[in-house]
Write an enzyme that holds these catalytic residues in place. Sequence first.
Site, PDB file in Angstrom:
ATOM      1  N   ARG A 190      66.482  92.832 -13.894  1.00  0.00           N
ATOM      2  CA  ARG A 190      66.874  92.496 -12.509  1.00  0.00           C
ATOM      3  C   ARG A 190      65.567  92.808 -11.413  1.00  0.00           C
ATOM      4  NH1 ARG A 190      72.644  93.472 -11.883  1.00  0.00           N
ATOM      5  NH2 ARG A 190      73.867  91.795 -12.717  1.00  0.00           N
TER       6      ARG A 190
ATOM      7  N   GLU B 258      63.726  83.714 -24.617  1.00  0.00           N
ATOM      8  CA  GLU B 258      65.197  83.215 -24.840  1.00  0.00           C
ATOM      9  C   GLU B 258      64.600  81.365 -24.421  1.00  0.00           C
ATOM     10  OE1 GLU B 258      66.878  84.493 -21.458  1.00  0.00           O
ATOM     11  OE2 GLU B 258      65.712  83.283 -20.293  1.00  0.00           O
TER      12      GLU B 258
ATOM     13  N   HIS C  62      61.204  85.195 -14.685  1.00  0.00           N
ATOM     14  CA  HIS C  62      62.005  84.007 -14.576  1.00  0.00           C
ATOM     15  C   HIS C  62      63.141  83.779 -13.711  1.00  0.00           C
ATOM     16  CE1 HIS C  62      64.043  85.520 -18.100  1.00  0.00           C
ATOM     17  NE2 HIS C  62      65.000  85.234 -17.846  1.00  0.00           N
TER      18      HIS C  62
END
EC number: 5.3.1.8
Length: 316
Positions: free
Chosen positions: A193, A116, A173
């Site tokens: 996560r 992304e 990130h």
Amino acid sequence: MTQSPIFLTPVFKEKIWGGTALRDRFGYSIPSESTGECWAISAHPKGPSTVANGPYKGKTLIELWEEHREVFGGVEGDRFPLLTKLLDVKEDTSIKVHPDDYYAGENEEGELGKTECWYIIDCKENAEIIYGHTARSKTELVTMINSGDWEGLLRRIKIKPGDFYYVPSGTLHALCKGALVLETQQNSDATYRVYDYDRLDSNGSPRELHFAKAVNAATVPHVDGYIDESTESRKGITIKTFVQGEYFSVYKWDINGEAEMAQDESFLICSVIEGSGLLKYEDKTCPLKKGDHFILPAQMPDFTIKGTCTLIVSHI
């Protein structure tokens, strides 16, 4: 076959870290005071956007992709390749890792990987992101996570409006509080996560973590995503190239006046993030305003954009 811009109606997602900026900044009708994501141009099963105009009005982008591949220049693939989001990060998002295509294919039942990128539309003073880590081996990564040594592990970077960050799959990130972001990504929702600040979900339970998958998918040592920015100016427009990569290319178009344009790609994904204008082609005119999202199809004729506005544009 259409030769017209295809406007999309977004889908909104409530998030524990979301707020009201998508309403306040863009005028959207949002579902709650904790709306974190606008899936602006989406063909993901968890939230497909819908065509708002023209002969395909009412179809989801998934249906358009499956039934009218000529709109997209005959691009191959089972799934529409990209997903464009607006993110209202009122509070810190979880620290996470996204898998690459191979790991996602093996572990996430057909999901793509998730590389992304972020364009910072706006942010508060001293806002920051988490981008990468200091661990030199996976053993060290596990040790630092298990001990909660987040200050030692995480790389924090101050951000400002107009910044761009390329976030390859495997990058540890997070977006931190006080940022409004346009995200261009592979069409995937695969997220692992690592840490979520011990927050509880709506049922009062800790949000799920994905420790083992995150460590397996993480790039160690950290490698910065490479971008090679360049700027080109001509009558009526300044084009800034942010990245031309394996999965997508992303640009910023700053329109100031009237710019003559050509659509030479299989399709272009466009989001108006500031200002307003008119898109003219043949004998037709489409008004553009902040918060509009549209696709320029493969058969789009030459066109002009007139006004004062900023667009983020992407293609594969």
